[in-house]
Scaffold this active site. Structure first.
Site, PDB file in Angstrom:
ATOM      1  N   LYS A 180       0.820  -1.215   0.000  1.00  0.00           N
ATOM      2  CA  LYS A 180       0.000   0.000   0.000  1.00  0.00           C
ATOM      3  C   LYS A 180       0.861   1.275   0.000  1.00  0.00           C
ATOM      4  O   LYS A 180       2.080   1.214   0.240  1.00  0.00           O
ATOM      5  CB  LYS A 180      -0.946  -0.053   1.192  1.00  0.00           C
ATOM      6  CG  LYS A 180      -1.960  -1.202   1.111  1.00  0.00           C
ATOM      7  CD  LYS A 180      -2.932  -1.137   2.283  1.00  0.00           C
ATOM      8  CE  LYS A 180      -3.977  -2.238   2.190  1.00  0.00           C
ATOM      9  NZ  LYS A 180      -4.983  -2.119   3.293  1.00  0.00           N
ATOM     10  N   TYR A 224     -12.524  -1.603  -3.337  1.00  0.00           N
ATOM     11  CA  TYR A 224     -12.995  -1.709  -1.957  1.00  0.00           C
ATOM     12  C   TYR A 224     -14.506  -1.497  -1.860  1.00  0.00           C
ATOM     13  O   TYR A 224     -15.010  -1.108  -0.788  1.00  0.00           O
ATOM     14  CB  TYR A 224     -12.231  -0.723  -1.065  1.00  0.00           C
ATOM     15  CG  TYR A 224     -10.847  -1.204  -0.686  1.00  0.00           C
ATOM     16  CD1 TYR A 224     -10.680  -2.299   0.174  1.00  0.00           C
ATOM     17  CD2 TYR A 224      -9.699  -0.577  -1.169  1.00  0.00           C
ATOM     18  CE1 TYR A 224      -9.424  -2.748   0.533  1.00  0.00           C
ATOM     19  CE2 TYR A 224      -8.425  -1.024  -0.809  1.00  0.00           C
ATOM     20  CZ  TYR A 224      -8.299  -2.107   0.046  1.00  0.00           C
ATOM     21  OH  TYR A 224      -7.041  -2.559   0.409  1.00  0.00           O
ATOM     22  N   PHE A 265     -15.309   4.401   7.363  1.00  0.00           N
ATOM     23  CA  PHE A 265     -13.935   4.743   6.963  1.00  0.00           C
ATOM     24  C   PHE A 265     -13.730   4.707   5.449  1.00  0.00           C
ATOM     25  O   PHE A 265     -12.610   4.877   4.979  1.00  0.00           O
ATOM     26  CB  PHE A 265     -12.931   3.811   7.650  1.00  0.00           C
ATOM     27  CG  PHE A 265     -13.151   2.333   7.371  1.00  0.00           C
ATOM     28  CD1 PHE A 265     -12.703   1.751   6.199  1.00  0.00           C
ATOM     29  CD2 PHE A 265     -13.802   1.534   8.298  1.00  0.00           C
ATOM     30  CE1 PHE A 265     -12.892   0.402   5.942  1.00  0.00           C
ATOM     31  CE2 PHE A 265     -14.004   0.176   8.057  1.00  0.00           C
ATOM     32  CZ  PHE A 265     -13.551  -0.388   6.864  1.00  0.00           C
ATOM     33  N   THR A 291      -5.547  -6.713  10.792  1.00  0.00           N
ATOM     34  CA  THR A 291      -5.783  -5.433  10.108  1.00  0.00           C
ATOM     35  C   THR A 291      -5.138  -4.268  10.857  1.00  0.00           C
ATOM     36  O   THR A 291      -4.533  -3.388  10.245  1.00  0.00           O
ATOM     37  CB  THR A 291      -7.306  -5.191   9.979  1.00  0.00           C
ATOM     38  OG1 THR A 291      -7.916  -6.341   9.391  1.00  0.00           O
ATOM     39  CG2 THR A 291      -7.592  -3.965   9.140  1.00  0.00           C
ATOM     40  N   ARG A 318       2.506  -6.549   8.799  1.00  0.00           N
ATOM     41  CA  ARG A 318       1.871  -5.324   9.323  1.00  0.00           C
ATOM     42  C   ARG A 318       2.517  -4.888  10.637  1.00  0.00           C
ATOM     43  O   ARG A 318       2.704  -3.690  10.877  1.00  0.00           O
ATOM     44  CB  ARG A 318       0.368  -5.548   9.477  1.00  0.00           C
ATOM     45  CG  ARG A 318      -0.347  -5.453   8.119  1.00  0.00           C
ATOM     46  CD  ARG A 318      -1.782  -5.887   8.197  1.00  0.00           C
ATOM     47  NE  ARG A 318      -2.534  -5.546   6.997  1.00  0.00           N
ATOM     48  CZ  ARG A 318      -3.706  -6.093   6.675  1.00  0.00           C
ATOM     49  NH1 ARG A 318      -4.250  -7.011   7.461  1.00  0.00           N
ATOM     50  NH2 ARG A 318      -4.327  -5.738   5.567  1.00  0.00           N
ATOM     51  N   ASN A 340      -2.050   0.366   6.569  1.00  0.00           N
ATOM     52  CA  ASN A 340      -1.571  -0.890   7.156  1.00  0.00           C
ATOM     53  C   ASN A 340      -0.698  -1.739   6.224  1.00  0.00           C
ATOM     54  O   ASN A 340      -0.666  -2.958   6.323  1.00  0.00           O
ATOM     55  CB  ASN A 340      -2.744  -1.688   7.751  1.00  0.00           C
ATOM     56  CG  ASN A 340      -3.765  -2.088   6.706  1.00  0.00           C
ATOM     57  OD1 ASN A 340      -3.614  -1.759   5.539  1.00  0.00           O
ATOM     58  ND2 ASN A 340      -4.777  -2.821   7.123  1.00  0.00           N
ATOM     59  N   HIS A 389      -2.246  -5.383   1.532  1.00  0.00           N
ATOM     60  CA  HIS A 389      -3.555  -6.019   1.375  1.00  0.00           C
ATOM     61  C   HIS A 389      -3.340  -7.503   1.117  1.00  0.00           C
ATOM     62  O   HIS A 389      -2.357  -7.894   0.488  1.00  0.00           O
ATOM     63  CB  HIS A 389      -4.285  -5.414   0.169  1.00  0.00           C
ATOM     64  CG  HIS A 389      -5.435  -6.253  -0.312  1.00  0.00           C
ATOM     65  ND1 HIS A 389      -6.637  -6.281   0.331  1.00  0.00           N
ATOM     66  CD2 HIS A 389      -5.539  -7.123  -1.348  1.00  0.00           C
ATOM     67  CE1 HIS A 389      -7.449  -7.131  -0.290  1.00  0.00           C
ATOM     68  NE2 HIS A 389      -6.808  -7.654  -1.317  1.00  0.00           N
ATOM     69  N   GLU A 412      -9.675 -10.074  -7.754  1.00  0.00           N
ATOM     70  CA  GLU A 412      -8.713  -8.993  -7.538  1.00  0.00           C
ATOM     71  C   GLU A 412      -7.504  -9.134  -8.470  1.00  0.00           C
ATOM     72  O   GLU A 412      -7.000  -8.130  -8.996  1.00  0.00           O
ATOM     73  CB  GLU A 412      -8.279  -8.978  -6.076  1.00  0.00           C
ATOM     74  CG  GLU A 412      -9.409  -8.562  -5.143  1.00  0.00           C
ATOM     75  CD  GLU A 412      -9.136  -8.804  -3.669  1.00  0.00           C
ATOM     76  OE1 GLU A 412     -10.038  -8.528  -2.861  1.00  0.00           O
ATOM     77  OE2 GLU A 412      -8.023  -9.268  -3.331  1.00  0.00           O
TER      78      GLU A 412
HETATM   79  P1  ATP Z   1      -7.257  -5.761   3.335  1.00  0.00           P
HETATM   80  O1  ATP Z   1      -8.612  -6.024   2.723  1.00  0.00           O
HETATM   81  O2  ATP Z   1      -6.668  -4.425   2.908  1.00  0.00           O
HETATM   82  O3  ATP Z   1      -6.300  -6.895   3.180  1.00  0.00           O
HETATM   83  P2  ATP Z   1      -8.280  -6.544   5.895  1.00  0.00           P
HETATM   84  O4  ATP Z   1      -8.971  -7.619   5.150  1.00  0.00           O
HETATM   85  O5  ATP Z   1      -7.382  -6.924   7.022  1.00  0.00           O
HETATM   86  O6  ATP Z   1      -7.446  -5.618   4.921  1.00  0.00           O
HETATM   87  P3  ATP Z   1     -10.756  -5.077   5.843  1.00  0.00           P
HETATM   88  O7  ATP Z   1     -11.757  -5.199   6.924  1.00  0.00           O
HETATM   89  O8  ATP Z   1     -11.007  -5.764   4.539  1.00  0.00           O
HETATM   90  O9  ATP Z   1      -9.342  -5.511   6.449  1.00  0.00           O
HETATM   91  O10 ATP Z   1     -10.545  -3.520   5.603  1.00  0.00           O
HETATM   92  C1  ATP Z   1      -9.964  -3.073   4.366  1.00  0.00           C
HETATM   93  C2  ATP Z   1      -9.028  -1.933   4.669  1.00  0.00           C
HETATM   94  O11 ATP Z   1      -9.767  -0.819   5.138  1.00  0.00           O
HETATM   95  C3  ATP Z   1      -8.010  -2.203   5.774  1.00  0.00           C
HETATM   96  O12 ATP Z   1      -6.888  -2.905   5.337  1.00  0.00           O
HETATM   97  C4  ATP Z   1      -7.648  -0.793   6.187  1.00  0.00           C
HETATM   98  O13 ATP Z   1      -6.739  -0.202   5.257  1.00  0.00           O
HETATM   99  C5  ATP Z   1      -8.995  -0.092   6.082  1.00  0.00           C
HETATM  100  N1  ATP Z   1      -9.691  -0.110   7.374  1.00  0.00           N
HETATM  101  C6  ATP Z   1     -10.308  -1.173   7.963  1.00  0.00           C
HETATM  102  N2  ATP Z   1     -10.836  -0.842   9.132  1.00  0.00           N
HETATM  103  C7  ATP Z   1     -10.564   0.479   9.312  1.00  0.00           C
HETATM  104  C8  ATP Z   1     -10.853   1.430  10.330  1.00  0.00           C
HETATM  105  N3  ATP Z   1     -11.541   1.098  11.424  1.00  0.00           N
HETATM  106  N4  ATP Z   1     -10.405   2.705  10.162  1.00  0.00           N
HETATM  107  C9  ATP Z   1      -9.715   3.057   9.049  1.00  0.00           C
HETATM  108  N5  ATP Z   1      -9.411   2.215   8.034  1.00  0.00           N
HETATM  109  C10 ATP Z   1      -9.828   0.947   8.165  1.00  0.00           C
HETATM  110 MG    MG Z   2     -10.139  -7.279   3.404  1.00  0.00          MG
END
Ligand code: ATP
Ligand code: MG
Length: 140
Positions: free
Chosen positions: A12, A52, A60, A94, A105, A115, A118, A129
């Protein structure tokens, strides 16, 4: 190997900007993943919103799209037995504050939003994807 042994990742904008591309790719290779496809690119607002889209109703979402379009990312398809689940283990939770020691991470992320990486959450999403970023002839 079949598509079920593949996952999709992005390094990212925060991790790219902070100079962590090399360290993260090294971590990924040492964890046993083969790179099937890879490119440095930058998401438009429309692309990040589509990628997304599942989170479009979350509080968020605006912050997420702004962050994901703030600079270049590295997109890659990775291959390994049990790729989706094993890669989620390698990247950690996450929220980097809750991620296990030694995860990508924990080592390289700034915050729950920025973070570092992805990782796909299912075989189906890994295929969607990967196809979002790469044509068949870009996959090796
Ligand atoms: P990713 O899909 O990026 O691999 P993930 O599956 O661990 O991450 P998701 O729940 O899919 O987490 O959330 C997608 C992305 O949205 C997170 O990686 C983060 O960048 C952002 N995100 C998630 N929760 C929050 C939050 N509470 N505040 C801000 N950003 C968030
Ligand atoms: Mg995710």
């Amino acid at each position: 190997m079949s598509a079920t042994n593949r996952t999709f990742t992005m390094i990212k904008p925060d991790a790219v900007a902070n100079g962590h591309i090399g360290a993260i790719l090294n971590h990924i290779n040492k964890a046993g993943f083969r790179i099937v496809a890879m490119k440095l690119t930058r998401l438009s607002v429309a692309e990040a919103s589509e990628f997304y889209g599942v989170h479009s109703e979350r509080s968020f979402f605006g912050e997420l799209v702004e962050y994901m379009t703030s600079g270049p990312i590295v997109a890659a398809i990775l291959e390994k037995d049990n790729a989706v689940a094993d890669f989620r283990t390698v990247i950690g939770a996450t929220d980097p504050a809750k991620a296990d020691e030694g995860t990508i991470r924990r080592l390289y992320a700034q915050s729950i939003a920025a973070n570092a990486v992805h990782g796909s959450d299912s075989d189906e999403n890994a295929a969607i994807e990967g196809a979002f970023f790469f044509s068949g002839r870009e996959q090796f």
